[in-house]
Scaffold this motif. Structure first.
Motif, mmCIF file in Angstrom:
data_model
loop_
_atom_site.group_PDB
_atom_site.id
_atom_site.type_symbol
_atom_site.label_atom_id
_atom_site.label_comp_id
_atom_site.label_asym_id
_atom_site.label_seq_id
_atom_site.Cartn_x
_atom_site.Cartn_y
_atom_site.Cartn_z
ATOM 1 N N HIS A 161 -7.404 -6.850 6.351
ATOM 2 C CA HIS A 161 -7.616 -6.762 4.903
ATOM 3 C C HIS A 161 -8.506 -7.924 4.453
ATOM 4 O O HIS A 161 -8.244 -9.078 4.780
ATOM 5 N N PRO A 162 -9.591 -7.646 3.721
ATOM 6 C CA PRO A 162 -10.528 -8.705 3.373
ATOM 7 C C PRO A 162 -9.960 -9.774 2.433
ATOM 8 O O PRO A 162 -10.477 -10.885 2.408
ATOM 9 N N GLY B 294 0.810 -1.208 0.000
ATOM 10 C CA GLY B 294 0.000 0.000 0.000
ATOM 11 C C GLY B 294 0.840 1.253 0.000
ATOM 12 O O GLY B 294 2.060 1.209 -0.188
ATOM 13 N N GLU B 295 0.163 2.366 0.228
ATOM 14 C CA GLU B 295 0.816 3.667 0.196
ATOM 15 C C GLU B 295 0.225 4.594 1.248
ATOM 16 O O GLU B 295 -0.911 4.403 1.680
ATOM 17 N N GLU C 286 -5.637 -3.270 -3.424
ATOM 18 C CA GLU C 286 -6.774 -4.180 -3.584
ATOM 19 C C GLU C 286 -7.696 -4.226 -2.370
ATOM 20 O O GLU C 286 -8.340 -5.232 -2.100
ATOM 21 N N ASP C 287 -7.763 -3.125 -1.633
ATOM 22 C CA ASP C 287 -8.641 -3.067 -0.464
ATOM 23 C C ASP C 287 -9.937 -2.363 -0.861
ATOM 24 O O ASP C 287 -9.937 -1.158 -1.116
ATOM 25 N N PRO C 288 -11.046 -3.101 -0.930
ATOM 26 C CA PRO C 288 -12.306 -2.488 -1.353
ATOM 27 C C PRO C 288 -12.845 -1.450 -0.369
ATOM 28 O O PRO C 288 -13.732 -0.681 -0.715
ATOM 29 N N ARG C 289 -12.296 -1.404 0.824
ATOM 30 C CA ARG C 289 -12.735 -0.409 1.811
ATOM 31 C C ARG C 289 -12.216 0.979 1.481
ATOM 32 O O ARG C 289 -12.678 1.965 2.046
ATOM 33 N N GLY C 290 -11.241 1.057 0.573
ATOM 34 C CA GLY C 290 -10.682 2.346 0.197
ATOM 35 C C GLY C 290 -9.661 2.834 1.209
ATOM 36 O O GLY C 290 -9.128 2.069 1.998
#
Length: 75
Positions: A72-73, A25-26, A47-51
């Protein structure tokens, strides 16, 4: 819980790496347009749909990034 590290990519951007050395991530430093002179951090995992999540206290960036990675889902 795994440990994470950060590496600067630009003056206002850092990459987040997991314990295997993979970029996961960043973190972005953003000016707070509603509070001139203030800023906050956006923590975003790949790739985290939660944003992203907004963090106002710099001392909490690592904690929040680790919590997001641990929950992370797709992880």
């Amino acid at each position: 819980m795994s440990s994470i590290t950060f590496k600067r990519a630009a003056d206002d951007e850092w990459r987040i790496y997991d314990h295997d050395g993979d970029c996961v991530g960043e973190v972005f430093l953003q000016a707070d347009i509603l509070n001139p002179g203030a800023h906050y951090y956006l923590v975003w995992l790949s790739e985290d749909p939660r944003g992203f999540v907004r963090v106002h206290d710099r001392s909490r960036v690592r904690e929040v990034a680790q919590q997001r990675l641990d929950s992370h889902p797709y992880g």
